[in-house]
Design a protein around this motif. Structure first.
Motif, PDB file in Angstrom:
ATOM      1  N   LEU A  62      12.468  62.542  11.841  1.00  0.00           N
ATOM      2  CA  LEU A  62      12.310  61.138  11.478  1.00  0.00           C
ATOM      3  C   LEU A  62      12.724  60.880  10.035  1.00  0.00           C
ATOM      4  CD1 LEU A  62      11.414  58.311  12.283  1.00  0.00           C
ATOM      5  CD2 LEU A  62       9.086  58.905  11.550  1.00  0.00           C
ATOM      6  N   ILE A  63      12.101  61.596   9.120  1.00  0.00           N
ATOM      7  CA  ILE A  63      12.352  61.342   7.694  1.00  0.00           C
ATOM      8  C   ILE A  63      13.705  61.893   7.253  1.00  0.00           C
ATOM      9  CG2 ILE A  63      11.512  61.769   5.361  1.00  0.00           C
ATOM     10  CD1 ILE A  63       8.685  61.832   6.509  1.00  0.00           C
ATOM     11  N   LYS A  64      14.035  63.095   7.682  1.00  0.00           N
ATOM     12  CA  LYS A  64      15.307  63.709   7.267  1.00  0.00           C
ATOM     13  C   LYS A  64      16.522  62.849   7.617  1.00  0.00           C
ATOM     14  CE  LYS A  64      18.229  67.450   8.920  1.00  0.00           C
ATOM     15  NZ  LYS A  64      19.342  67.246   8.046  1.00  0.00           N
ATOM     16  N   PRO A  65      16.679  62.347   8.849  1.00  0.00           N
ATOM     17  CA  PRO A  65      17.851  61.511   9.153  1.00  0.00           C
ATOM     18  C   PRO A  65      17.938  60.252   8.293  1.00  0.00           C
ATOM     19  CG  PRO A  65      16.788  62.231  11.173  1.00  0.00           C
ATOM     20  CD  PRO A  65      15.863  62.587  10.061  1.00  0.00           C
ATOM     21  N   ILE A  66      16.784  59.680   7.977  1.00  0.00           N
ATOM     22  CA  ILE A  66      16.776  58.480   7.130  1.00  0.00           C
ATOM     23  C   ILE A  66      17.250  58.826   5.727  1.00  0.00           C
ATOM     24  CG2 ILE A  66      15.320  56.728   6.060  1.00  0.00           C
ATOM     25  CD1 ILE A  66      13.557  56.850   8.584  1.00  0.00           C
ATOM     26  N   LYS A  67      16.725  59.909   5.168  1.00  0.00           N
ATOM     27  CA  LYS A  67      17.123  60.327   3.819  1.00  0.00           C
ATOM     28  C   LYS A  67      18.607  60.688   3.776  1.00  0.00           C
ATOM     29  CE  LYS A  67      12.848  61.985   1.685  1.00  0.00           C
ATOM     30  NZ  LYS A  67      12.217  63.145   1.011  1.00  0.00           N
ATOM     31  N   ASP A  68      19.078  61.388   4.820  1.00  0.00           N
ATOM     32  CA  ASP A  68      20.488  61.772   4.854  1.00  0.00           C
ATOM     33  C   ASP A  68      21.382  60.528   4.904  1.00  0.00           C
ATOM     34  OD1 ASP A  68      19.907  64.448   4.766  1.00  0.00           O
ATOM     35  OD2 ASP A  68      20.180  64.813   6.904  1.00  0.00           O
ATOM     36  N   ARG A  69      20.996  59.530   5.686  1.00  0.00           N
ATOM     37  CA  ARG A  69      21.799  58.316   5.795  1.00  0.00           C
ATOM     38  C   ARG A  69      21.824  57.557   4.468  1.00  0.00           C
ATOM     39  NH1 ARG A  69      19.698  56.675   9.993  1.00  0.00           N
ATOM     40  NH2 ARG A  69      18.254  55.075   9.266  1.00  0.00           N
ATOM     41  N   ILE A  70      20.680  57.488   3.806  1.00  0.00           N
ATOM     42  CA  ILE A  70      20.626  56.814   2.501  1.00  0.00           C
ATOM     43  C   ILE A  70      21.528  57.525   1.496  1.00  0.00           C
ATOM     44  CG2 ILE A  70      19.129  56.343   0.517  1.00  0.00           C
ATOM     45  CD1 ILE A  70      16.864  55.821   2.541  1.00  0.00           C
ATOM     46  N   PRO A  97      30.836  66.092   2.062  1.00  0.00           N
ATOM     47  CA  PRO A  97      30.508  66.103   3.492  1.00  0.00           C
ATOM     48  C   PRO A  97      29.224  65.322   3.742  1.00  0.00           C
ATOM     49  CG  PRO A  97      29.914  68.193   2.490  1.00  0.00           C
ATOM     50  CD  PRO A  97      30.645  67.408   1.438  1.00  0.00           C
ATOM     51  N   PRO A  98      28.959  64.925   4.982  1.00  0.00           N
ATOM     52  CA  PRO A  98      27.714  64.203   5.278  1.00  0.00           C
ATOM     53  C   PRO A  98      26.493  64.982   4.824  1.00  0.00           C
ATOM     54  CG  PRO A  98      29.193  64.161   7.162  1.00  0.00           C
ATOM     55  CD  PRO A  98      29.796  65.109   6.169  1.00  0.00           C
ATOM     56  N   ALA A  99      25.523  64.262   4.280  1.00  0.00           N
ATOM     57  CA  ALA A  99      24.285  64.903   3.835  1.00  0.00           C
ATOM     58  C   ALA A  99      23.597  65.576   5.017  1.00  0.00           C
ATOM     59  CB  ALA A  99      23.354  63.871   3.200  1.00  0.00           C
ATOM     60  N   ASP A 100      23.037  66.744   4.771  1.00  0.00           N
ATOM     61  CA  ASP A 100      22.342  67.484   5.833  1.00  0.00           C
ATOM     62  C   ASP A 100      21.264  68.343   5.175  1.00  0.00           C
ATOM     63  OD1 ASP A 100      21.549  68.586   8.204  1.00  0.00           O
ATOM     64  OD2 ASP A 100      23.260  69.961   8.386  1.00  0.00           O
TER      65      ASP A 100
END
Length: 417
Positions: free
Chosen positions: A81-89, A66-69
């Motif tokens: 800010l940081i969490k969405p970037i890390k999840d996308r990576i 599943p998508p990272a969360d």
């Protein structure tokens, strides 16, 4: 019609010691729809033919995570800010066993360029020496835990040395690997607490690997990580940092978690079949046949999860597009239409077409390593353990249904040869 609760029973820890009767019932319908608490349920392939066919079907996807969360920290800067970037990576750079072509093929080719026959075979003698050292440490013991005393430390040491992980850092991988191995369990994908802990663990091991990769670039050595970090394949492919981190984590975790089960299940099976134990003791050259039959009879990976990209007609049913799918490797391995007397442990079988290492594009990269580590361990154990006897049968099992193996395997002995 198949009992729609059989998959839930397979995942129930109460059936961990012996799931094979449940697999036999599932095989009555090569492909069946199972209720598992999710709205759409799960489709299960249990016959050898159905599993083998779906393993190589391009309409079946390995991109099941599943998508990272990552869990929120309470810090607005980190959470928004940081969490969405890390999840996308994380989503864009999954380990290659959770990727489809062409990304899977590109990453696997880079690994295989470094995971050469010469490099792997160079660890065979080292594996023999490690087994001897680990057993020497228990020379005066009268009780032996096959997991803690051999099956875990052997493969973790081998994979760390192969990859170039400093020996003093090996113990840290135990807790990391144990936690991340839960990602192969279907229920962990929907359990918020497990997913949160896996995210924290992945970040910890990823930070460690990022530092190690930098060191390998500054001071390369003759190990796999140095090669992956510094060299391109003949076709010019060189992994970026994020793919390299994900690949390193996969190799380090998968490189020993499955082998722990193979060795432990192997000793357990031999102790339950003393005639086969004595044959191996008398003739160590039987080890390859013993290990190959173990991969059929008690495979370390019982099943893998997939999803369908389009409808698939198979075995008289239609699996719909977007369906969750479980490929029961261990059930296929006991299909009587392929293996005569499938519930009999028989290392003298000829031409074993087992599914113990999966198949097709995702056939286990580390298969040669696992084979000779198991051969080293089981040959030495049968030769050196004096009058081995199971303390508890069945032994306690680890929680996982997909990566199935004893948590401990205590054996009473009268010392070591």
């Amino acid at each position: 019609m198949a009992d729609a609760t059989l998959l839930s029973q397979v995942k129930d820890p109460a059936n961990r010691a012996n799931p094979y009767p449940l697999y036999a019932r599932l095989r009555q319908n090569p492909v069946s729809h199972q209720e598992d608490g999710t709205p759409e349920g799960t489709w299960v392939a249990a016959s050898h033919g159905a599993v083998a066919s779906l393993l190589g079907d391009p309409r079946v996807s390995s991109e099941t995570l599943p998508p990272a969360d990552r869990p929120k920290t309470g810090n607005p800067l980190k959470d928004y800010l940081i969490k969405p970037i890390k999840d996308r990576i994380t989503d864009q750079h999954r380990p290659f066993i959770f990727r489809d072509p062409p990304d899977h093929d590109t990453l696997r080719a880079a690994v295989m360029h470094q995971f050469t026959r010469e490099r792997v075979q160079g660890m065979r003698e080292r594996s023999d020496r490690l087994v001897a050292e680990l057993l020497d440490a228990k020379r005066d013991a009268h009780r032996f835990d096959a997991v803690d005393d051999l099956a875990y430390p052997l493969p973790v040491t081998v994979i760390c040395e192969l990859f170039g992980v400093p020996r003093e850092d090996e113990p840290q991988f135990h807790s990391w690997a144990t936690q991340l191995a839960t990602a192969l369990e279907p229920d962990s994908l929907t359990d918020d607490e497990t997913r949160a802990e896996n995210s924290r663990t992945f970040d910890a091991i990823a930070d460690y690997m990022a530092g190690l990769i930098k060191d390998k670039r500054r001071h390369p050595k003759d190990d796999m990580l140095s090669g992956l970090a510094n060299e391109a394949t003949p076709s010019g492919v060189k992994m970026g940092d994020y793919d390299l981190i994900a690949t390193s984590v996969l190799m380090l975790v998968a490189g020993h978690e499955t082998t722990v089960n193979l060795i432990t299940n192997g000793l357990l099976t031999l102790l339950r079949h003393p005639d086969e134990l004595e044959k191996l003791r008398a003739d160590p050259a039987r080890a390859p046949k013993v290990v190959e039959e173990l991969l059929r009879y008690e495979p370390p990976v019982q099943f893998r999860t997939r999803t369908t990209l389009s409808p698939i007609d198979i075995a008289g049913v239609t699996i719909p597009e977007g369906a969750d799918l479980v490929l029961l490797l261990a059930a296929g391995n006991r299909d009587a239409s392929v293996f005569p007397e499938p519930d009999r442990f028989n290392p003298d079988r000829v031409g074993i077409r087992h599914l113990g290492f999966g198949g097709s594009l995702h056939y286990c990269v580390g298969a040669p390593l696992a084979r000779f580590e198991a051969e080293s361990a089981l040959t030495a154990l049968t030769r050196r353990l004096k009058s081995p006897r199971l303390v508890e049968d069945p032994p306690p099992y680890r929680p996982g249904a997909a990566l199935r193996g004893p948590k401990h395997l205590h054996v009473a002995i009268e010392g070591m040869e």
